[in-house]
Design a protein around this motif. Structure first.
Motif, mmCIF file in Angstrom:
data_model
loop_
_atom_site.group_PDB
_atom_site.id
_atom_site.type_symbol
_atom_site.label_atom_id
_atom_site.label_comp_id
_atom_site.label_asym_id
_atom_site.label_seq_id
_atom_site.Cartn_x
_atom_site.Cartn_y
_atom_site.Cartn_z
ATOM 1 N N THR A 269 40.877 49.443 56.353
ATOM 2 C CA THR A 269 39.845 48.532 56.748
ATOM 3 C C THR A 269 39.040 48.266 55.695
ATOM 4 O O THR A 269 38.762 47.266 55.422
ATOM 5 N N PHE A 270 38.431 49.482 55.384
ATOM 6 C CA PHE A 270 37.094 49.380 54.292
ATOM 7 C C PHE A 270 37.954 48.814 52.957
ATOM 8 O O PHE A 270 37.204 48.149 52.253
ATOM 9 N N SER A 271 39.009 49.387 52.543
ATOM 10 C CA SER A 271 39.538 48.769 51.377
ATOM 11 C C SER A 271 39.804 47.349 51.446
ATOM 12 O O SER A 271 39.815 46.563 50.395
ATOM 13 N N CYS A 272 40.378 46.620 52.498
ATOM 14 C CA CYS A 272 40.413 45.098 52.754
ATOM 15 C C CYS A 272 39.041 44.410 52.393
ATOM 16 O O CYS A 272 39.155 43.437 51.607
ATOM 17 N N ILE A 273 38.067 45.298 52.994
ATOM 18 C CA ILE A 273 36.633 44.706 52.690
ATOM 19 C C ILE A 273 36.286 44.563 51.351
ATOM 20 O O ILE A 273 35.635 43.657 50.855
ATOM 21 N N TRP A 274 36.462 45.826 50.683
ATOM 22 C CA TRP A 274 36.055 45.744 49.365
ATOM 23 C C TRP A 274 36.765 44.903 48.560
ATOM 24 O O TRP A 274 36.275 44.502 47.598
ATOM 25 N N LEU A 275 38.267 44.768 48.613
ATOM 26 C CA LEU A 275 38.987 44.047 47.845
ATOM 27 C C LEU A 275 38.494 42.502 47.969
ATOM 28 O O LEU A 275 38.095 41.914 47.072
ATOM 29 N N ALA A 276 38.079 42.202 49.429
ATOM 30 C CA ALA A 276 37.484 40.807 49.512
ATOM 31 C C ALA A 276 36.282 40.650 48.878
ATOM 32 O O ALA A 276 35.928 39.643 48.311
ATOM 33 N N LEU A 277 35.379 41.713 49.041
ATOM 34 C CA LEU A 277 34.093 41.543 48.190
ATOM 35 C C LEU A 277 34.243 41.411 46.668
ATOM 36 O O LEU A 277 33.598 40.765 45.919
ATOM 37 N N ALA A 278 34.979 42.231 46.052
ATOM 38 C CA ALA A 278 35.438 42.086 44.585
ATOM 39 C C ALA A 278 35.969 40.712 44.210
ATOM 40 O O ALA A 278 35.442 40.192 43.051
ATOM 41 N N ILE A 279 36.689 40.335 45.122
ATOM 42 C CA ILE A 279 37.354 38.852 44.743
ATOM 43 C C ILE A 279 36.135 37.753 44.891
ATOM 44 O O ILE A 279 35.860 36.991 44.187
ATOM 45 N N PHE A 280 35.446 38.002 45.952
ATOM 46 C CA PHE A 280 34.306 37.119 46.116
ATOM 47 C C PHE A 280 33.374 37.189 44.955
ATOM 48 O O PHE A 280 32.643 36.066 44.526
ATOM 49 N N THR A 281 33.065 38.464 44.734
ATOM 50 C CA THR A 281 32.008 38.605 43.473
ATOM 51 C C THR A 281 32.406 38.080 42.261
ATOM 52 O O THR A 281 31.647 37.491 41.355
ATOM 53 N N THR A 282 33.756 38.001 42.033
ATOM 54 C CA THR A 282 34.195 37.751 40.665
ATOM 55 C C THR A 282 34.080 36.365 40.763
ATOM 56 O O THR A 282 33.974 35.739 39.927
ATOM 57 N N GLY A 283 34.629 35.683 41.822
ATOM 58 C CA GLY A 283 34.585 33.907 42.175
ATOM 59 C C GLY A 283 33.271 33.613 41.794
ATOM 60 O O GLY A 283 32.866 32.593 41.212
ATOM 61 N N MET A 284 32.226 34.200 42.322
ATOM 62 C CA MET A 284 30.835 33.754 42.351
ATOM 63 C C MET A 284 30.170 33.952 40.976
ATOM 64 O O MET A 284 29.661 33.080 40.070
ATOM 65 N N PHE A 285 30.869 34.964 40.375
ATOM 66 C CA PHE A 285 30.486 35.058 38.826
ATOM 67 C C PHE A 285 30.994 34.327 37.972
ATOM 68 O O PHE A 285 30.300 33.823 36.956
ATOM 69 N N LEU A 286 32.236 33.911 37.992
ATOM 70 C CA LEU A 286 33.020 32.913 37.182
ATOM 71 C C LEU A 286 32.227 31.467 37.535
ATOM 72 O O LEU A 286 32.087 30.882 36.537
ATOM 73 N N HIS A 287 32.007 31.097 38.610
ATOM 74 C CA HIS A 287 31.366 29.796 38.910
ATOM 75 C C HIS A 287 30.141 29.921 38.340
ATOM 76 O O HIS A 287 29.388 28.676 37.935
ATOM 77 N N HIS A 288 29.237 30.690 38.612
ATOM 78 C CA HIS A 288 27.960 30.623 37.835
ATOM 79 C C HIS A 288 28.042 30.732 36.228
ATOM 80 O O HIS A 288 27.148 29.865 35.692
#
Length: 294
Positions: A269-288
């Protein structure tokens, strides 16, 4: 000068999220006190401390609020009180792992709320992150045959709280002071009820318990003051990068200090959340970054 200001902001943000992450240790020290009484003291002593801060900084005028905002402020105060009570209940009942899961989920839920209520459009990577996070929660639901209500309640209450506070556009310290002032009558009634039922712990156990309960105001307010100082010195994107520190610290405390179970099923469960957060943070950084170079 810019680099010095940014570094100061980073230190303030790091301090805020580290203190929030260490909060379960405080609740463990007072776990012999009923959660409702801990919440009462958290409200009452926070009111006193925050009003003193506003008085010292000459910002008491920030407490003014238009009548049309009172309904929303009452709702935000209710959500904050609910979030505090659930987190206290979870910690004193050995569920720190689930509280950390809730605060890992929260950023993704906040993005979803922005789409639903603020008309914000989700980028493909954000959609992917939300789907992966939902898969992790669904796995826990199927495996344990129960809803992780503590984690979801914390994520939902804090997510909706953030949405309302965004619309209220209040000064951060004065806003919390107003919310705790709104809760104070209910806290006093609860304190009287606890006293009449003979279960009041304050003044009846020992000096350490009394001191810790009084310290609830500082423990609640100091991280907020650090956070308030941080967001004036660093970007919201940079601030967002720090928000994963608190649940990470809490998770380490739960496993290393209090020996809470963290088996393969929770790791999935945590691995899914961590992967989701990594993808989310990467997308936010690239957009920025794309926004900077346009």
């Amino acid at each position: 000068m810019f680099e010095k200001t940014t570094m100061q902001g980073a230190y303030f943000a790091l301090s805020a999220y580290l203190l929030w992450g260490l909060l379960p240790i405080y609740f463990k020290f007072v776990d012999h006190v009923p959660p409702v009484e801990i919440l009462v003291h958290r409200v009452l002593w926070s009111v006193l401390f925050l009003l003193l801060v506003l008085l010292y900084t000459g910002q008491l005028n920030k407490l003014r609020i238009s009548p049309r905002k009172l309904g929303l402020l009452f709702l935000s105060a209710f959500l904050m009180a609910a979030n505090w009570l659930i987190s206290i209940y979870a910690v004193v009942n050995d569920n720190i792992v689930e509280t950390s899961l809730g605060y890992f989920i929260n950023p993704l839920f906040s993005v979803f709320l922005g789409m639903v209520f603020l008309g914000e459009r989700l980028r493909p990577l954000q959609w992917l992150a939300i789907v992966i996070a939902f898969s992790g929660i669904a796995f826990q639901l199927v495996y344990f045959d129960k809803i992780p209500w503590i984690a979801l309640s914390l994520a939902f209450s804090f997510g909706f709280y953030g949405l309302i506070r965004k619309n209220l556009n209040l000064h951060s310290v004065a806003g919390l002071a107003l919310e705790t002032l709104m809760m104070m009558p209910f806290a006093l009634i609860a304190l009287l009820w606890i006293y009449l039922n003979g279960t009041l712990q304050f003044g009846r156990v020992d000096l350490q318990t009394d001191s810790l309960l009084i310290a609830a105001g500082l423990i609640t307010s100091v991280p907020l003051l650090c956070f308030s100082a941080a967001i004036t010195k660093i970007s919201l994107t940079a601030s967002g990068m720090f928000q994963y520190i608190a649940p990470s610290v809490s998770l380490l405390i739960a496993i290393a200090l209090y020996n809470e179970p963290f088996g393969t099923e929770r790791l999935i469960t945590f691995s899914c959340i961590w992967l989701a957060l990594a993808i989310f943070t990467t997308g936010m950084f690239l957009h920025h970054r794309r926004g900077q170079y346009r």
